[in-house]
Motif scaffolding. Structure first.
Motif, PDB file in Angstrom:
ATOM      1  N   ARG A 186      -1.162   3.380  -7.264  1.00  0.00           N
ATOM      2  CA  ARG A 186      -1.253   2.538  -6.074  1.00  0.00           C
ATOM      3  C   ARG A 186      -2.686   2.461  -5.602  1.00  0.00           C
ATOM      4  NH1 ARG A 186       2.554   5.078  -1.697  1.00  0.00           N
ATOM      5  NH2 ARG A 186       1.868   3.206  -0.627  1.00  0.00           N
ATOM      6  N   PHE A 187      -2.927   1.508  -4.681  1.00  0.00           N
ATOM      7  CA  PHE A 187      -4.285   1.243  -4.202  1.00  0.00           C
ATOM      8  C   PHE A 187      -4.423   1.379  -2.698  1.00  0.00           C
ATOM      9  CE2 PHE A 187      -3.440  -1.513  -7.887  1.00  0.00           C
ATOM     10  CZ  PHE A 187      -4.347  -0.971  -8.789  1.00  0.00           C
ATOM     11  N   VAL A 188      -3.320   1.329  -1.978  1.00  0.00           N
ATOM     12  CA  VAL A 188      -3.364   1.378  -0.522  1.00  0.00           C
ATOM     13  C   VAL A 188      -2.221   2.235  -0.003  1.00  0.00           C
ATOM     14  CG1 VAL A 188      -4.535  -0.817  -0.105  1.00  0.00           C
ATOM     15  CG2 VAL A 188      -2.060  -0.793  -0.399  1.00  0.00           C
ATOM     16  N   SER A 189      -2.384   2.701   1.215  1.00  0.00           N
ATOM     17  CA  SER A 189      -1.337   3.438   1.922  1.00  0.00           C
ATOM     18  C   SER A 189      -0.957   2.650   3.177  1.00  0.00           C
ATOM     19  CB  SER A 189      -1.847   4.822   2.311  1.00  0.00           C
ATOM     20  OG  SER A 189      -0.875   5.518   3.051  1.00  0.00           O
ATOM     21  N   GLN A 190       0.319   2.692   3.506  1.00  0.00           N
ATOM     22  CA  GLN A 190       0.802   2.028   4.714  1.00  0.00           C
ATOM     23  C   GLN A 190       1.092   3.078   5.782  1.00  0.00           C
ATOM     24  OE1 GLN A 190       1.227  -1.237   5.299  1.00  0.00           O
ATOM     25  NE2 GLN A 190       0.776  -2.018   3.242  1.00  0.00           N
ATOM     26  N   LYS A 239       1.151  -5.995   3.246  1.00  0.00           N
ATOM     27  CA  LYS A 239       2.029  -5.044   2.593  1.00  0.00           C
ATOM     28  C   LYS A 239       1.405  -4.638   1.252  1.00  0.00           C
ATOM     29  CE  LYS A 239       6.241  -6.967   4.654  1.00  0.00           C
ATOM     30  NZ  LYS A 239       6.407  -5.866   5.610  1.00  0.00           N
ATOM     31  N   ASN A 240       1.887  -3.545   0.682  1.00  0.00           N
ATOM     32  CA  ASN A 240       1.311  -3.047  -0.565  1.00  0.00           C
ATOM     33  C   ASN A 240       1.299  -4.107  -1.656  1.00  0.00           C
ATOM     34  OD1 ASN A 240       1.014  -0.627   0.730  1.00  0.00           O
ATOM     35  ND2 ASN A 240       2.408   0.533  -0.570  1.00  0.00           N
ATOM     36  N   HIS A 241       2.424  -4.807  -1.825  1.00  0.00           N
ATOM     37  CA  HIS A 241       2.510  -5.791  -2.908  1.00  0.00           C
ATOM     38  C   HIS A 241       1.591  -6.981  -2.644  1.00  0.00           C
ATOM     39  CE1 HIS A 241       4.984  -8.964  -0.947  1.00  0.00           C
ATOM     40  NE2 HIS A 241       5.441  -7.973  -0.219  1.00  0.00           N
ATOM     41  N   GLU A 242       1.355  -7.308  -1.374  1.00  0.00           N
ATOM     42  CA  GLU A 242       0.436  -8.400  -1.057  1.00  0.00           C
ATOM     43  C   GLU A 242      -1.000  -8.002  -1.391  1.00  0.00           C
ATOM     44  OE1 GLU A 242       2.774 -10.505   2.688  1.00  0.00           O
ATOM     45  OE2 GLU A 242       1.555  -8.710   3.054  1.00  0.00           O
ATOM     46  N   PHE A 243      -1.357  -6.764  -1.083  1.00  0.00           N
ATOM     47  CA  PHE A 243      -2.694  -6.292  -1.441  1.00  0.00           C
ATOM     48  C   PHE A 243      -2.868  -6.286  -2.954  1.00  0.00           C
ATOM     49  CE2 PHE A 243      -5.709  -3.224  -2.913  1.00  0.00           C
ATOM     50  CZ  PHE A 243      -6.809  -3.448  -2.111  1.00  0.00           C
ATOM     51  N   THR A 244      -1.875  -5.772  -3.670  1.00  0.00           N
ATOM     52  CA  THR A 244      -1.972  -5.690  -5.132  1.00  0.00           C
ATOM     53  C   THR A 244      -2.134  -7.072  -5.746  1.00  0.00           C
ATOM     54  OG1 THR A 244      -0.654  -3.658  -5.140  1.00  0.00           O
ATOM     55  CG2 THR A 244      -0.806  -4.877  -7.213  1.00  0.00           C
TER      56      THR A 244
END
Length: 304
Positions: free
Chosen positions: A261-265, A279-284
């Motif tokens: 993963r690349f980000v934390s929420q 959201k994580n999937h939007e960032f990815t």
């Protein structure tokens, strides 16, 4: 879809003939950086409330938390199997007999097919590693270490309580024992420039790590870092800066490293900065598009 980085989702799908989902567990562990063994107060950035999903409650047993987690996810895929994720605090920081009981309880639950155990590199003595090695021979197991930074000055600044050499030794020991080993780093820690973060990709690549999690620096209400940030604000990456940084970090990361993963929420009520609204999937998706546009690929600049 073109593979521009070594994706965890693809890797884990190839490990099982069915879908698997991590179920987070708060088993009531503490941390030597909080209980006085090393220090009090923990790392300056840390608040474990940002990690635990709503179904985690340390007042409940491991079994009760797993069953609640299964109900939480069951609407998505009724045939889902699960990995029990011991996540909150340092999940090897207890007598080995207690660890064996907790891990065994999780594995005895229906549809649990493995363990993910998050911990610190200074919380894995030989007796603990012997237990984890034994478990890994009989079940799927990932041992995940918080590295955070390879820069000892940064580790001291954030009150981490160990140096990078400690991480190096623990990861090497886990690898030698045949345990699937993960690591966690934060990009944007105080005092670290983009160039310093990119430099650290070679340090991480040299470790016998199988899996890497990358997270952005977040300022969480109530932490010591939040107090420091309020008094003397330091730069926090906006989303475009962070995408560029992660893409360059990946270019310098060995291609065989699995990236989870690349980000934390974090909960909105706890988060001071950065507030990207993604959201994580939007960032990815944004990261993937950026790398495709710029002909970037994991490992392309790795020189190890």
């Amino acid at each position: 879809m073109e593979e521009i980085y070594n994706d965890f989702s693809t890797w884990i799908r190839n490990k099982f003939p069915f879908r698997v989902q991590k179920l987070s567990i708060d088993a009531g562990f503490s941390c030597p950086n909080r209980d006085g063994k090393i220090s009090h107060g923990g790392c300056t950035f840390c608040d474990n409330r940002t990690f635990n999903p709503s179904y985690c409650d340390r007042r409940r047993s491991v079994t009760e938390q797993i069953e609640e987690g299964k109900r939480f996810f069951s609407h998505k895929y009724p045939d889902m199997k699960y990995l029990a994720y011991f996540q909150a605090f340092s999940n090897t920081y207890a007598p080995v007999e207690r660890l064996e009981q907790l891990y065994g309880e999780a594995l005895s639950c229906n549809d649990v097919v493995g363990l993910v155990i998050g911990t610190r590199p200074d919380c894995v003595g030989n007796d603990v590693m012997d237990l984890l090695e034994q478990l890994s021979r009989h079940t799927f197991l990932i041992l995940e270490f918080g590295i955070e930074s390879t820069n000892d000055a940064t580790l001291q600044l954030i009150n981490r309580g160990h140096d990078f050499e400690c991480s190096r030794r623990a990861i090497a020991d886990a690898h030698r024992r045949g345990i699937i080993t993960g690591g966690h780093v934060i990009l944007g820690l105080p005092g670290e420039t983009p160039e310093e973060s990119i430099r650290q990709a070679s340090d991480i690549s040299a470790l016998p790590l199988d899996i890497l999690k990358i997270h952005q620096m977040q300022i969480i209400r109530g932490t010591r870092l939040a107090e420091e940030y309020t008094k003397n604000p330091f730069h926090i990456y906006d989303v475009d800066e962070y995408i560029s940084l992660v893409a360059q970090f990946l270019e310098h990361l060995r291609a065989s490293m699995i990236v989870e993963r690349f980000v934390s929420q974090s909960p909105a009520e706890l988060l001071i900065a950065p507030r990207w609204g993604l959201k994580n999937h939007e960032f990815t998706a944004k990261l993937r598009n950026y790398m495709l546009r710029n002909n970037m690929q994991q490992g392309i600049l790795y020189s190890g």
